[in-house]
Design an enzyme around this catalytic site. Sequence first.
Site, mmCIF file in Angstrom:
data_model
loop_
_atom_site.group_PDB
_atom_site.id
_atom_site.type_symbol
_atom_site.label_atom_id
_atom_site.label_comp_id
_atom_site.label_asym_id
_atom_site.label_seq_id
_atom_site.Cartn_x
_atom_site.Cartn_y
_atom_site.Cartn_z
ATOM 1 C CE1 TYR A 178 87.302 33.642 66.833
ATOM 2 C CE2 TYR A 178 89.416 33.255 65.195
ATOM 3 C CZ TYR A 178 88.466 32.859 66.494
ATOM 4 O OH TYR A 178 88.911 31.674 67.165
ATOM 5 C CE LYS A 229 85.524 30.929 65.663
ATOM 6 N NZ LYS A 229 86.485 30.067 65.068
#
Length: 292
Positions: A134, A162
């Site tokens: 992320y 992400k």
Amino acid sequence: MQFQGSLVALVTPMQPDGSLDYDAYRSLIDWHVAEGTDGLVVVGTTGESPSVSMEEHAELIRVAVEHAAGRIPVIAGVGANSTDEAIHLARHAKAVGAQAGLSVVPYYNKPNQEGIYRHFRAVAEAVDLPTVLYNVPGRTVADMSNDTVLRLAEVPGIIGIKEATGDIARGALLLREAPAGFQVFSGDDPTAAALILLGARGNISVTANVAPRLMHELCTAARGGDVPRTRELNARLARLNKALFIEANPIPVKWALAQMGHTALGYRLPMVELSEQYHSLVRTALQEVGLL
């Protein structure tokens, strides 16, 4: 483990006194299942992970997995700026049955690229749990470069990222250079449609908290290459996507959910209620897409 579509970055419901509201949490999970959301991402940025204790964090993961009961996959937020804590959370997520962990770039301590690489490699090597990286430099300060992502993509157990920079050009390069099977997800609602059309597998979405069916439809259209439908849905959601970030996430989206009657309005300091000057803006954005 493969994921796709609209994965909601789920809020953590709280009462006005800041206590966790597990009944509302379970109700939201049921609603997302009914509305077609493709996956839950719990106790991340939108889930106010910095504001809950380690024990609460672990319990929120456990309850989500238990209540989802296989109806919808659960990706557990397992990020921390301490590698040992990230490993601890990942082990817990694995033990209670989460399908994967979402692990954010360590924040505040500002590691260099080698430190970021070693952090994520250590987590992946310590726990047999699929890991989604992320990168959200607007929140973490440290920014994981594409070169570091590509190094990490070769580490067993690291399955995707992400990509929440909102930089389409950067995302496009990552999609071009990543190895086959590495799953790239948008983490930025305003640019998600474009990144999915370029090949991303889906969107880990804040907007899906209030518009789950519309976000599912947008991701489905974009993944299917239906450009006219994608443009239509993206235009419909554009004002809402912007409004939900008028102040720091999750302040606006929790206010919106309370207006819709899904949750009480509760935060923990230092997060507070949406500034009154923005109430009409968020309310109008909700009304525009038929949510109020």
